[in-house]
Write an enzyme that holds these catalytic residues in place. Structure first.
Site, mmCIF file in Angstrom:
data_model
loop_
_atom_site.group_PDB
_atom_site.id
_atom_site.type_symbol
_atom_site.label_atom_id
_atom_site.label_comp_id
_atom_site.label_asym_id
_atom_site.label_seq_id
_atom_site.Cartn_x
_atom_site.Cartn_y
_atom_site.Cartn_z
ATOM 1 C CB SER A 65 -0.792 -0.101 1.277
ATOM 2 O OG SER A 65 -1.547 1.056 1.379
ATOM 3 C CG HIS B 134 -3.854 -1.238 -1.374
ATOM 4 N ND1 HIS B 134 -4.995 -2.295 -1.701
ATOM 5 C CD2 HIS B 134 -3.720 -0.590 -0.578
ATOM 6 C CE1 HIS B 134 -6.230 -2.250 -1.437
ATOM 7 N NE2 HIS B 134 -5.487 -0.613 -0.540
ATOM 8 C CG ASP C 121 -4.903 2.431 0.549
ATOM 9 O OD1 ASP C 121 -5.891 1.825 0.769
ATOM 10 O OD2 ASP C 121 -3.936 2.251 1.062
ATOM 11 C CG MET D 77 -8.748 6.862 2.479
ATOM 12 S SD MET D 77 -8.307 7.269 3.847
ATOM 13 C CE MET D 77 -6.788 5.673 3.542
ATOM 14 C CG HIS E 27 -9.061 0.225 -0.971
ATOM 15 N ND1 HIS E 27 -8.680 -0.193 0.662
ATOM 16 C CD2 HIS E 27 -10.812 -0.204 -0.212
ATOM 17 C CE1 HIS E 27 -9.379 -0.339 1.042
ATOM 18 N NE2 HIS E 27 -11.109 -0.577 0.572
ATOM 19 C CG MET F 237 -11.692 2.833 1.998
ATOM 20 S SD MET F 237 -10.130 2.646 2.455
ATOM 21 C CE MET F 237 -8.461 3.213 1.189
ATOM 22 C CG MET G 166 -11.625 -2.994 4.983
ATOM 23 S SD MET G 166 -10.179 -2.387 3.936
ATOM 24 C CE MET G 166 -9.475 -1.109 5.404
ATOM 25 C CG ASP H 169 -6.252 -2.540 3.436
ATOM 26 O OD1 ASP H 169 -5.180 -2.710 3.693
ATOM 27 O OD2 ASP H 169 -7.121 -1.880 2.164
HETATM 28 C C1 DX5 Z 1 -6.393 1.879 5.555
HETATM 29 C C2 DX5 Z 1 -6.304 1.406 4.242
HETATM 30 C C3 DX5 Z 1 -4.808 0.202 4.055
HETATM 31 C C4 DX5 Z 1 -3.771 0.694 4.700
HETATM 32 C C5 DX5 Z 1 -3.221 -0.404 5.162
HETATM 33 O O1 DX5 Z 1 -8.204 2.105 5.281
HETATM 34 O O2 DX5 Z 1 -6.921 1.283 3.011
HETATM 35 O O3 DX5 Z 1 -4.419 -0.200 2.293
HETATM 36 O O4 DX5 Z 1 -2.395 1.908 3.402
HETATM 37 O O5 DX5 Z 1 -1.956 0.221 5.994
HETATM 38 P P1 DX5 Z 1 -1.801 -1.007 7.056
HETATM 39 O O6 DX5 Z 1 -0.918 -1.820 6.307
HETATM 40 O O7 DX5 Z 1 0.042 0.309 7.913
HETATM 41 O O8 DX5 Z 1 -1.981 -1.292 8.070
HETATM 42 ZN ZN ZN Z 2 -6.680 -0.723 1.366
#
Ligand code: DX5
Ligand code: ZN
Length: 212
Positions: free
Chosen positions: A8, A33, A35, A37, A66, A68, A137, A172
């Site tokens: 990620s 990956h 993310d 948001m 991903h 969110m 998750m 994740d």
């Molecule tokens: C959190 C993200 C993850 C995040 C995971 O909402 O979806 O992908 O980067 O981070 P770690 O591996 O540090 O928990």
């Molecule tokens: Zn993620």
């Protein structure tokens, strides 16, 4: 069973993304990956379409986006055009999950559906034959560096039992060299890890410890 590693970028150095992407490529990562948001579905804002477009130009890794965000259907095409290979959206954010899955497939991409820690796995059973991936998750989405929620891992075998053989089950949140083994032993075959990989000081060793 081979495991797909998807580092990620959330925990990478955003001023040196190209450098950090090369590190995970050299370490044998299969996917990247990303993310996304929106500050509404989760209380944080991160990467958007232009960043994905720039990343597409510098790597051949599978771009695992991903989302969110609320209204995921509205953003399928922009992320597809930017170069995403796979788009995962949240079941909780979609009014009509079937429609989002079909938009993603029509754009020529693989589709994933994700559930937050408090969402029961049964909620997504109706979609298991339509998606390519389920993302379980294992922390509340929104931030990297949180601790793995063990109870979430028990969803993995329930999903696996009800899914076609080729469904990818990804986890994740809080994934490290210990929690990764818990998840893969329960049937997960794709691991997302951010802080464990980029905060380790040795990206290659961290990736190796997740894959073996
Ligand atoms: C959190 C993200 C993850 C995040 C995971 O909402 O979806 O992908 O980067 O981070 P770690 O591996 O540090 O928990
Ligand atoms: Zn993620």
């Amino acid at each position: 069973m081979s495991v797909i590693l998807s580092p990620s970028l959330l925990s990478a150095d955003f001023a040196n993304l190209g450098h950090d992407i090369r590190l995970v490529e050299e370490a044998g990562a299969d996917w990247l990956h990303i993310d996304v948001m929106d500050g509404h579905f989760v209380p944080n804002i991160t990467i958007g379409v232009p960043v994905v477009k720039s990343i597409r130009k510098i790597t051949n890794l599978v771009l695992d986006v991903h989302l969110m965000i609320e209204n995921p259907a509205d953003f399928v095409l922009p992320f597809a055009k930017a170069g995403a290979d796979l788009i995962t959206f949240h079941y909780e954010a979609a009014e009509n999950p079937e429609e989002v899955i079909s938009f993603i497939h029509k754009a020529g991409l693989k589709a994933g559906i994700s559930i937050k820690p408090k969402t029961p796995p049964e909620s997504i059973f109706p979609y298991l034959n339509d998606v390519d991936l389920v993302l379980v998750m294992t922390v509340e989405p929104g931030f990297g560096g949180q601790s793995f929620i063990h109870e979430c891992a028990s969803k993995i075998p329930l999903i696996k039992e009800n899914a076609p053989d080729d469904l990818i089950i990804q986890v994740d949140g809080g994934i490290n060299n210990v929690t990764s083994k818990i998840c893969t032993s329960l049937g997960a075959n794709s691991l997302v890890a951010g802080s464990y990989i980029f905060g380790s000081g040795d990206v290659e060793a961290a990736c190796r410890s997740l894959l073996h």
